[in-house]
Each structure stands twice: as structure tokens, then as C-alpha cells.
Design a protein around this motif. Sequence first.
Motif, PDB file in Angstrom:
ATOM      1  N   PHE A   1     -36.353 -21.009  30.353  1.00  0.00           N
ATOM      2  CA  PHE A   1     -35.405 -20.724  29.285  1.00  0.00           C
ATOM      3  C   PHE A   1     -36.187 -19.986  28.204  1.00  0.00           C
TER       4      PHE A   1
ATOM      5  N   SER B   1     -29.964 -26.503  31.373  1.00  0.00           N
ATOM      6  CA  SER B   1     -29.922 -25.996  29.999  1.00  0.00           C
ATOM      7  C   SER B   1     -29.537 -27.099  29.028  1.00  0.00           C
TER       8      SER B   1
ATOM      9  N   SER C   1     -31.595 -25.809  25.556  1.00  0.00           N
ATOM     10  CA  SER C   1     -31.516 -24.352  25.424  1.00  0.00           C
ATOM     11  C   SER C   1     -30.278 -23.982  24.601  1.00  0.00           C
TER      12      SER C   1
ATOM     13  N   MET D   1     -24.840 -16.096  29.914  1.00  0.00           N
ATOM     14  CA  MET D   1     -26.291 -16.029  29.735  1.00  0.00           C
ATOM     15  C   MET D   1     -26.803 -14.705  30.278  1.00  0.00           C
TER      16      MET D   1
ATOM     17  N   SER E   1     -31.776 -16.481  29.295  1.00  0.00           N
ATOM     18  CA  SER E   1     -31.667 -16.672  27.857  1.00  0.00           C
ATOM     19  C   SER E   1     -30.189 -16.630  27.479  1.00  0.00           C
TER      20      SER E   1
END
Length: 94
Positions: free
Chosen positions: A8, A27, A32, A48, A92
Motif C-alpha cells: 500500500f 486495506s 490504507s 484504487m 494506492s
Amino acid sequence: MAKAQITFKDIDITVTVPIGVRVIEISDKVGSGIVYGCREGDCGTCLMKVEEGWDNLSTPSVIEDKILRDNAAGKHHRLACQAQVLGDVIVSPA
């Protein structure tokens, strides 16, 4: 059981996970910034960006593909609630 690593990028954490786990499950556990609403692939809030390892995620379903198009998602975007980890990947928040 086969394993893979998911990184992440937003929190600079890499964890080893079982193959087939959905990105959102991990996540959520590591904190995250990938947020979610429904976990069913209908709302698109868990969008994402796949930084590396695009081919190491499951193929988008018809529903996910529609939501990605409806949200004008870029080429390297997926829904964390739908994408299953099949190999090493770096993600991310979108």
C-alpha cells in the motif's frame, strides 16, 4: 497455501497475503486510505490505482468493468472490493 505481497503505497506497508484475497480486506486491516462503501462493486468508492502488478490481479468482472467506465476510471484503476490478489502488487488510493 500460495502467498503474494501487496504494498500500500500511501502508507508504505507491504504485507504477505493468501492468493485470492480481495484488496479491500487487507486495506481495511492495515489502515490504507482506500475507502469503501458497499463492498459489492456497485458504488465505486473503493477505486484504487494499481501502481505495479496489474497482471497480478483477477480479471475485472462485468459489474466492475461497468462501474469503472461509469466513474471514468483511468487505465490502471480497479475496485479494491472486487480485485483479488494473484501475485505481488502495489496499490494506492485513487
